[in-house]
Design a protein around this motif. Structure first.
Motif, short mmCIF file in Angstrom:
data_model
loop_
_atom_site.label_atom_id
_atom_site.label_comp_id
_atom_site.label_asym_id
_atom_site.label_seq_id
_atom_site.Cartn_x
_atom_site.Cartn_y
_atom_site.Cartn_z
N LYS A 15 0.85 -1.20 0.00
CA LYS A 15 0.00 0.00 0.00
C LYS A 15 0.88 1.25 0.00
O LYS A 15 1.73 1.41 0.88
N LEU A 16 0.69 2.09 -0.99
CA LEU A 16 1.45 3.33 -1.09
C LEU A 16 0.48 4.50 -1.22
O LEU A 16 -0.48 4.44 -1.99
N ASN A 17 0.74 5.57 -0.50
CA ASN A 17 -0.09 6.77 -0.65
C ASN A 17 0.46 7.64 -1.78
O ASN A 17 1.48 7.32 -2.37
N LYS A 18 -0.22 8.75 -2.04
CA LYS A 18 0.17 9.59 -3.18
C LYS A 18 1.57 10.18 -3.04
O LYS A 18 2.29 10.32 -4.02
N SER A 19 1.97 10.53 -1.82
CA SER A 19 3.31 11.09 -1.66
C SER A 19 4.38 10.05 -1.99
O SER A 19 5.41 10.38 -2.60
N TRP A 20 4.16 8.79 -1.64
CA TRP A 20 5.10 7.74 -2.01
C TRP A 20 5.08 7.49 -3.51
O TRP A 20 6.10 7.13 -4.11
N ARG A 21 3.94 7.68 -4.13
CA ARG A 21 3.86 7.54 -5.60
C ARG A 21 4.69 8.63 -6.28
O ARG A 21 5.36 8.37 -7.28
N PHE A 22 4.62 9.85 -5.75
CA PHE A 22 5.45 10.93 -6.32
C PHE A 22 6.94 10.59 -6.17
O PHE A 22 7.73 10.79 -7.09
N ILE A 23 7.31 10.07 -5.01
CA ILE A 23 8.70 9.68 -4.79
C ILE A 23 9.09 8.56 -5.75
O ILE A 23 10.21 8.54 -6.27
N SER A 24 8.15 7.64 -6.02
CA SER A 24 8.45 6.54 -6.94
C SER A 24 8.73 7.04 -8.35
O SER A 24 9.55 6.46 -9.06
N VAL A 25 8.08 8.12 -8.75
CA VAL A 25 8.37 8.72 -10.06
C VAL A 25 9.78 9.30 -10.07
O VAL A 25 10.52 9.15 -11.05
N LEU A 26 10.18 9.92 -8.97
CA LEU A 26 11.53 10.44 -8.87
C LEU A 26 12.55 9.30 -8.93
O LEU A 26 13.61 9.44 -9.55
N VAL A 27 12.23 8.18 -8.29
CA VAL A 27 13.11 7.02 -8.33
C VAL A 27 13.26 6.53 -9.77
O VAL A 27 14.36 6.17 -10.20
#
Length: 172
Positions: A15-27
Motif C-alpha cells: 500500500k502506497l499513498n500519493k506522496s510515495w507515488r510521487f517519490i516513486s516517479v523520482l526514483v
C-alpha cells in the motif's frame, strides 16, 4: 526471466499513498539517469556479468509508461493500487530496457497488469467528462504510439509489409 515474476504477489499487496507515488516517479527518473551504472551491477548480482548492453531504442516507451503511471495514480482512489504496483515494476524494467533485451522480457510480465489497470481506473472516475475523455484519448494515444513504433523503428519490422513469398524473392 520468469523467476523475477515471483515478486508480483508481494508487490501487489503493498500500500502506497500519493506522496510515495510521487517519490516513486523520482526514483524512476534516477534509475533512468544512472541506468548505465546500475545495469552492470544488477547483472553481476543476478550472475550474468557477461551480459552485453545494447541500445535498442526503448526510451520512448519508457516515457509513455511514466506518463501512464502518473496519469493513473493521479486519477485513482486506491481501486487499482495492486495493479499499479505491478505496472511500476514494468516502468522500472523499462527504465533499463534500452540497455538489454532481457530487461524488456522481464518487463513484459508486469506490463500485463496495464490491461486490467486502465479499465478499472477509468470505470472508477467520478467526473463524467474526464471519464469520457479518458475513454476516447487513451485508445487514440495507444494507436498513435503503435503507428509511431511501426513506422519509426525496426523492432517491429512490419513496415513495409511483405508477404512471405515476396520476402523469399526479395532475398534471392
Amino acid at each position: 526471466s520468469a523467476w523475477l515474476f515471483l515478486f508480483a504477489y508481494p508487490a501487489y499487496f503493498i500500500k502506497l499513498n500519493k506522496s510515495w507515488r510521487f517519490i516513486s516517479v523520482l526514483v524512476l527518473g534516477i534509475v533512468f539517469a544512472f541506468r548505465t551504472s546500475i545495469f552492470p551491477m544488477l547483472c553481476r548480482w543476478f550472475g550474468r556479468g557477461d551480459a552485453v548492453m545494447d541500445n535498442n531504442g526503448a526510451v520512448f516507451l519508457f516515457l509513455v509508461f511514466v506518463a501512464i503511471y502518473i496519469y493513473v495514480f493521479l486519477l485513482d482512489n486506491d481501486h487499482g493500487s495492486g495493479y499499479l504496483n505491478l505496472f511500476y515494476i514494468a516502468c522500472f524494467c523499462q527504465a533499463m530496457a534500452g540497455l538489454h533485451n532481457t530487461v524488456i522480457r522481464i518487463g513484459y510480465y508486469y506490463m500485463l497488469s496495464l490491461i486490467l489497470l486502465l479499465p478499472q481506473v477509468i470505470r472508477n472516475i467520478k467526473d463524467n467528462t474526464l471519464r469520457t475523455f479518458s475513454r476516447i484519448a487513451i485508445p487514440i494515444c495507444f494507436v498513435a504510439f503503435a503507428l509511431y513504433s511501426l513506422y519509426s523503428s525496426e523492432w517491429a519490422e512490419a513496415y513495409p509489409y511483405y508477404w512471405f513469398w515476396q520476402a523469399i524473392t526479395i532475398s534471392i
